[in-house]
Design an enzyme around this catalytic site. Structure first.
Site, PDB file in Angstrom:
ATOM      1  CG  ASP A  13      25.461 -15.730  49.656  1.00 44.15           C
ATOM      2  OD1 ASP A  13      25.427 -15.195  48.536  1.00 44.15           O
ATOM      3  OD2 ASP A  13      25.870 -15.144  50.686  1.00 44.15           O
ATOM      4  CD  GLU A  14      19.173 -18.267  50.292  1.00 44.69           C
ATOM      5  OE1 GLU A  14      19.549 -17.829  49.177  1.00 44.69           O
ATOM      6  OE2 GLU A  14      18.572 -17.580  51.128  1.00 44.69           O
ATOM      7  CE  LYS A  16      18.721 -16.288  45.720  1.00 43.11           C
ATOM      8  NZ  LYS A  16      19.623 -16.338  46.871  1.00 43.11           N
ATOM      9  N   GLY A  17      21.414 -19.791  42.297  1.00 49.74           N
ATOM     10  CA  GLY A  17      21.960 -19.771  40.940  1.00 49.74           C
ATOM     11  C   GLY A  17      21.933 -21.161  40.333  1.00 49.74           C
ATOM     12  CB  ALA A  39      22.517 -10.917  43.452  1.00 52.91           C
ATOM     13  N   GLY A  40      25.240 -12.440  43.535  1.00 48.56           N
ATOM     14  CA  GLY A  40      26.237 -13.120  42.709  1.00 48.56           C
ATOM     15  C   GLY A  40      25.832 -14.568  42.588  1.00 48.56           C
ATOM     16  CG  HIS A  41      22.824 -16.101  40.907  1.00 51.80           C
ATOM     17  ND1 HIS A  41      21.683 -15.811  40.220  1.00 51.80           N
ATOM     18  CD2 HIS A  41      22.537 -15.926  42.205  1.00 51.80           C
ATOM     19  CE1 HIS A  41      20.740 -15.477  41.074  1.00 51.80           C
ATOM     20  NE2 HIS A  41      21.233 -15.536  42.283  1.00 51.80           N
ATOM     21  CD  GLN A 223      19.976  -9.406  47.024  1.00 54.37           C
ATOM     22  OE1 GLN A 223      18.886  -9.031  46.633  1.00 54.37           O
ATOM     23  NE2 GLN A 223      21.068  -9.243  46.308  1.00 54.37           N
ATOM     24  N   GLY A 301      33.852 -11.573  47.982  1.00 55.22           N
ATOM     25  CA  GLY A 301      34.927 -12.451  48.445  1.00 55.22           C
ATOM     26  C   GLY A 301      35.001 -12.570  49.957  1.00 55.22           C
ATOM     27  NE  ARG A 304      28.655 -16.794  50.514  1.00 62.35           N
ATOM     28  CZ  ARG A 304      28.686 -17.506  49.397  1.00 62.35           C
ATOM     29  NH1 ARG A 304      28.762 -18.825  49.455  1.00 62.35           N
ATOM     30  NH2 ARG A 304      28.641 -16.919  48.223  1.00 62.35           N
ATOM     31  N   GLY A 414      26.173 -31.252  44.538  1.00 58.18           N
ATOM     32  CA  GLY A 414      27.439 -30.850  43.913  1.00 58.18           C
ATOM     33  C   GLY A 414      27.225 -29.624  43.053  1.00 58.18           C
TER      34      GLY A 414
HETATM   35  P1  IMP Z   1      23.322  -4.399  50.290  1.00 60.18           P
HETATM   36  O1  IMP Z   1      22.309  -5.221  49.570  1.00 60.18           O
HETATM   37  O2  IMP Z   1      24.623  -4.258  49.543  1.00 60.18           O
HETATM   38  O3  IMP Z   1      22.774  -3.078  50.729  1.00 60.18           O
HETATM   39  O4  IMP Z   1      23.709  -5.168  51.640  1.00 60.18           O
HETATM   40  C1  IMP Z   1      22.776  -5.332  52.713  1.00 60.18           C
HETATM   41  C2  IMP Z   1      22.924  -6.692  53.376  1.00 60.18           C
HETATM   42  O5  IMP Z   1      22.516  -7.703  52.442  1.00 60.18           O
HETATM   43  C3  IMP Z   1      24.355  -7.063  53.770  1.00 60.18           C
HETATM   44  O6  IMP Z   1      24.303  -7.861  54.934  1.00 60.18           O
HETATM   45  C4  IMP Z   1      24.844  -7.882  52.597  1.00 60.18           C
HETATM   46  O7  IMP Z   1      25.887  -8.757  52.959  1.00 60.18           O
HETATM   47  C5  IMP Z   1      23.570  -8.644  52.259  1.00 60.18           C
HETATM   48  N1  IMP Z   1      23.512  -9.084  50.863  1.00 60.18           N
HETATM   49  C6  IMP Z   1      23.233  -8.349  49.784  1.00 60.18           C
HETATM   50  N2  IMP Z   1      23.234  -9.106  48.674  1.00 60.18           N
HETATM   51  C7  IMP Z   1      23.501 -10.357  49.069  1.00 60.18           C
HETATM   52  C8  IMP Z   1      23.588 -11.621  48.382  1.00 60.18           C
HETATM   53  O8  IMP Z   1      23.392 -11.728  47.167  1.00 60.18           O
HETATM   54  N3  IMP Z   1      23.864 -12.683  49.164  1.00 60.18           N
HETATM   55  C9  IMP Z   1      24.023 -12.600  50.504  1.00 60.18           C
HETATM   56  N4  IMP Z   1      23.937 -11.462  51.180  1.00 60.18           N
HETATM   57  C10 IMP Z   1      23.675 -10.350  50.481  1.00 60.18           C
END
Ligand code: IMP
Length: 427
Positions: A13-14, A16-17, A39-41, A223, A301, A304, A414
């Protein structure tokens, strides 16, 4: 510069997207090489927000070729929904290529993710419950199903029946859960395979050819370093390699083909899920940064966890990834804070540690040693040059460079593409 890897330098969640989206303008090919729809961007283009989980954000540029390579685990339903979502917004998705070797996240993986987390109780990892860990487990156990299998009815029948026999045994006997129906999964996944077949290719050939032609190839890590299964804060990690080495394996290119690696770090730190976090702010300042930065997970959701910038983590990320520079995001979120802190070292059992500790138990017990810096009052979102920034914001960036030991190449102030200050060329 032809092949560049961008990785998260913290716990994901830095931003990167946004950084990858910004750099994609100059890229011919953007490659996603690990992780899945955990992941979510979020990318904002002309005030329109796009949330992507699997498709590289480069797809939002009209010419970029986007690759989901072999190291990714793909939930086909999520991918097809994402393709439809992009098409619905007028985005041309014909430039998407998917590796036939990428593993498929099956519904039983998500189910196993959930029951495993429940069984762990207060020892839970806090996964995204998307089935990522169990899918990579099957890959390592050699019982996984790959995208290419979905296009071959006999292969799929064979692989699914073997996998399902074991999964249903575990689900029914260990957890008392209804078994999955072979027929239902077989028909559904064959159908997914048909729908995805137009995008499936040998992506290693595509990526290597592009590099050999001197095209600009951007490898987009998901990640972050601290979630790497080897180098992260095990066991509170994901099941893939978000560090730079993961790009070579996950895309089928030799490490010698990669020219440079850049890290992305927020101007502070966040973490979702469980696990140690030395610079965590459990006070009003943390809550304030969470609200200003809208620090809620794109995928789940979840709020953090928020903390001060940790330079020990960033130095570690610089080492294990071989970072040539850092993109610092969300500097604007810190506007108006009277003072800021950077952890420059840890204290552990009366000793000062400057290197990230090698063991999980040491990391659980470190106390950050902070340097305090003055904040700045004015909003910085409209600035596009380093020299326009308030003195204290420039000083904050200078200190990051000094304590991490690498240059800051880009600063994001921003959400929009244009809200970016470029200090050094990346490509
Ligand atoms: P998993 O990847 O769903 O197995 O989750 C393992 C750990 O990685 C957990 O602490 C998640 O919150 C974290 N995690 C997985 N994907 C992301 C991401 O894209 N951003 C931040 N944390 C992530």
């Amino acid at each position: 510069m032809s092949a560049v890897v961008v990785v998260g330098a913290q716990w994901g969640d830095e931003g990167k997207g946004k950084v990858v989206d910004f750099l994609s303008e100059a890229a011919d090919v953007v490659v996603r090489h690990q992780g899945g729809n955990n992941a979510g961007h979020t990318v904002v283009v002309n005030e329109r927000e796009f949330k992507l989980h699997l498709v590289p954000s480069g797809i939002l540029y009209p010419k970029t070729l986007c690759v989901i390579a072999n190291g990714v685990v793909i939930d086909p339903k999520v991918l097809l929904d994402e393709i439809a979502y992009l098409q619905g917004h007028g985005v041309d998705v014909s430039r998407l290529r998917i590796s036939s070797k990428a593993h498929v996240v099956m519904p039983y993986h998500a189910k196993l993710d959930a029951v495993n987390e429940e069984r762990r109780g207060d020892q839970k990892i806090g996964t995204t419950l998307r089935g990522i860990g169990p899918a990579y487990m099957d890959k390592a156990a050699r019982v996984g199903i790959r995208v290419g299998d979905l296009m071959h009815p006999d292969e799929l029948r064979d692989r699914l029946s073997r996998a399902l026999e074991e999964k249903n045994h575990v689900l029914t006997k260990a957890y008392g859960i209804e078994p999955f129906s072979f027929d239902e999964l077989y028909t559904t996944f064959l159908d997914y395979g048909q729908k995805l077949s137009q995008y499936v290719a040998d992506t290693s050939v595509i990526v290597n050819d592009a590099i050999n032609r001197g095209e600009r190839v951007l490898f987009e890590g998901a990640q972050g370093t601290m979630l790497d299964i080897d180098h992260g804060t095990y066991p509170f990690v994901t099941s893939s390699h978000p560090t730079a080495g993961g790009a070579a394996i996950g895309a089928g290119v030799g490490p010698t083909q990669i020219d440079r690696v850049y890290g992305v770090a927020k101007a502070y730190t966040t973490r979702v899920g469980d696990g140690p976090f030395p610079t965590e702010l459990s006070d009003a300042t943390g809550a304030d940064i969470r609200e200003r930065g809208h620090e809620y997970g794109t995928t789940t959701g979840r709020p953090r966890r928020v903390g001060w910038l940790d330079a020990v983590v960033l130095r570690y990320a610089a080492r294990v990834n071989g970072l040539a520079g850092l993109a610092v995001t969300r500097l604007d979120v810190l506007d108006g804070l009277p003072s800021l802190r950077i952890a420059t070292a840890y204290e552990y059992q009366g000793e000062r540690l400057t290197e990230f500790p090698d063991t999980a138990w040491a990391f659980r017990h470190v106390t950050p040693i902070y340097e305090t810096l003055p904040g700045w009052d004015e909003p910085i979102g409209s600035y596009r040059k380093r020299e326009d920034l308030p003195t204290n914001a420039r000083h904050y960036l200078d200190r990051i460079e000094a304590v991490v030991g690498i240059p800051v190449v880009l600063v994001s102030v921003g959400r929009e593409r244009s809200h970016t200050i470029v200090l050094h060329d990346v490509f």
